[in-house]
Design an enzyme around this catalytic site. Structure first.
Site, short mmCIF file in Angstrom:
data_model
loop_
_atom_site.label_atom_id
_atom_site.label_comp_id
_atom_site.label_asym_id
_atom_site.label_seq_id
_atom_site.Cartn_x
_atom_site.Cartn_y
_atom_site.Cartn_z
N THR A 12 4.38 -4.41 -0.43
CA THR A 12 5.65 -4.82 0.50
C THR A 12 5.24 -5.56 1.83
OG1 THR A 12 6.63 -2.93 -0.39
CG2 THR A 12 7.57 -3.65 1.52
N THR A 89 2.23 0.31 -1.75
CA THR A 89 2.37 1.51 -1.51
C THR A 89 2.62 2.62 -2.86
OG1 THR A 89 4.78 1.56 -1.06
CG2 THR A 89 3.31 1.49 0.85
N ASP A 90 3.05 1.92 -3.94
CA ASP A 90 3.16 2.64 -5.16
C ASP A 90 1.81 3.22 -5.82
OD1 ASP A 90 5.90 2.24 -5.12
OD2 ASP A 90 6.22 0.79 -6.49
#
Length: 328
Positions: A12, A89-90
């Site tokens: 992101t 971040t996942d």
């Protein structure tokens, strides 16, 4: 002037809204991202390293290992003070934990991401990246293993997990709290990490599955994994480390076929232990040969088992890798 290698992998932090589809996609170049980190040149000389530009769910164990090899090369350079890695971040905590297990270096290795893309108000990518760089040049950050820097908090890769789909402070060490904070462009540590292991390997065994135990579950998924060629299975068991009785047959089936079974808890905090002795309880499973995975979440236990299986098939050695320090 300290030199920091900033490795860009995507996520992101590199995204903006594509007007054609009205959704965020990886689009920013590494130079564009760094241009938003104002005045960082006063603190460090930045060397940009372009590794990938992918979203977090596109990260794979093989890519993680390639990243590990790259970081190992960079930390050997005398001119490099520390490493910063941007990441989606996942899957950030999985990559961070793999790097923590496979890289044995005193130099700071920092992973950073963003929860808001650059098209949103309050884009947090630039502030998180500046905090990560300030952490990478700090003498206090040495010998800490891999750190995650988000929202001005310092967390250990071995302890942190993503807790919220949206919040800027999503990465938390729920059981022990953060190691410290970044305040006024300075990394400040309040505690040390007491447990730190290293697995020396250049390969990874990817045939490891993760199964979550739920009420009334049977053995079908376990047997399917075994019959499909799994080398290891991580069970996210209930509570202290217990499963529904109909799963026991499948666990016996896995162990008898040479598949390593590691058990952790589906609870967000606390370690598993063979406290209970009824059918499907921890004592029964441990007697069958199930390895206890401490307080790791399932996704991290899977990474650890993948790395362990890449070095050995000896059940006793794998048991030591997981249980040493927790059950001695």
């Amino acid at each position: 002037m300290h030199k920091v290698a900033v490795i860009f992998t995507g996520g992101t932090i590199s995204m903006k809204i594509d007007p054609r589809i009205s959704a965020a996609i990886p689009a920013l170049s590494s130079e564009e991202i760094m241009s938003m980190v104002t005045n960082i040149d006063k603190y460090a000389d930045i060397e940009i390293v372009n590794f990938a530009r992918i979203p977090g769910p596109h990260m794979t164990p093989q890519r993680m290992m390639e990243l590990s090899k790259l970081v190992k090369k960079l930390v050997k350079r005398d001119d490099i003070t520390g490493i910063v890695i941007t990441h989606g971040t996942d899957s950030l905590e999985e990559t961070a934990y793999l790097l923590d297990l496979t890289i044995n270096s005193q130099k700071p290795i920092i992973i950073v991401g963003a929860m808001r893309n650059s098209s949103e108000l309050g884009y947090d990518g630039s502030s998180n990246l500046s905090a990560a760089i300030c952490t990478a040049i700090s003498e206090q950050s040495k010998h800490k293993g891999v750190l995650i820097v988000m929202n001005n908090e310092l967390n250990a890769a071995s302890e942190v997990t993503k807790t919220h789909t949206l919040a800027l402070d999503t990465f938390k060490s729920l059981e022990f709290g953060p190691l410290g904070i970044v305040d006024n462009d300075e990394a400040i540590f309040y505690r040390e990490i007491t447990k730190h292991i290293h697995i020396e390997t250049e390969t990874i065994e990817e045939r490891v599955d993760l199964i979550k135990a739920v009420a009334g579950m049977d053995s079908r998924l376990i047997k399917f994994c075994v019959d499909s060629g799994s080398k290891g299975i991580v069970l996210e068991a209930m509570g202290r480390g217990n499963v529904p009785p109909m799963m026991v047959e499948g666990i016996e089936y896995a162990v008898s076929h040479g598949v390593v079974v590691v058990m952790v808890s589906r609870c967000p905090m606390g370690r598993v232990l063979d406290t209970y002795g009824y059918e499907g309880a921890g004592r029964t499973l441990r007697n069958l040969g199930v390895i206890l995975g401490g307080n790791l979440p399932g996704q991290k236990a899977r990474i650890k088992l993948m790395l362990a299986l890449s070095t050995t098939n000896d059940l006793k050695r794998i048991k030591t890798i997981f249980e040493k320090g927790f059950y001695q």
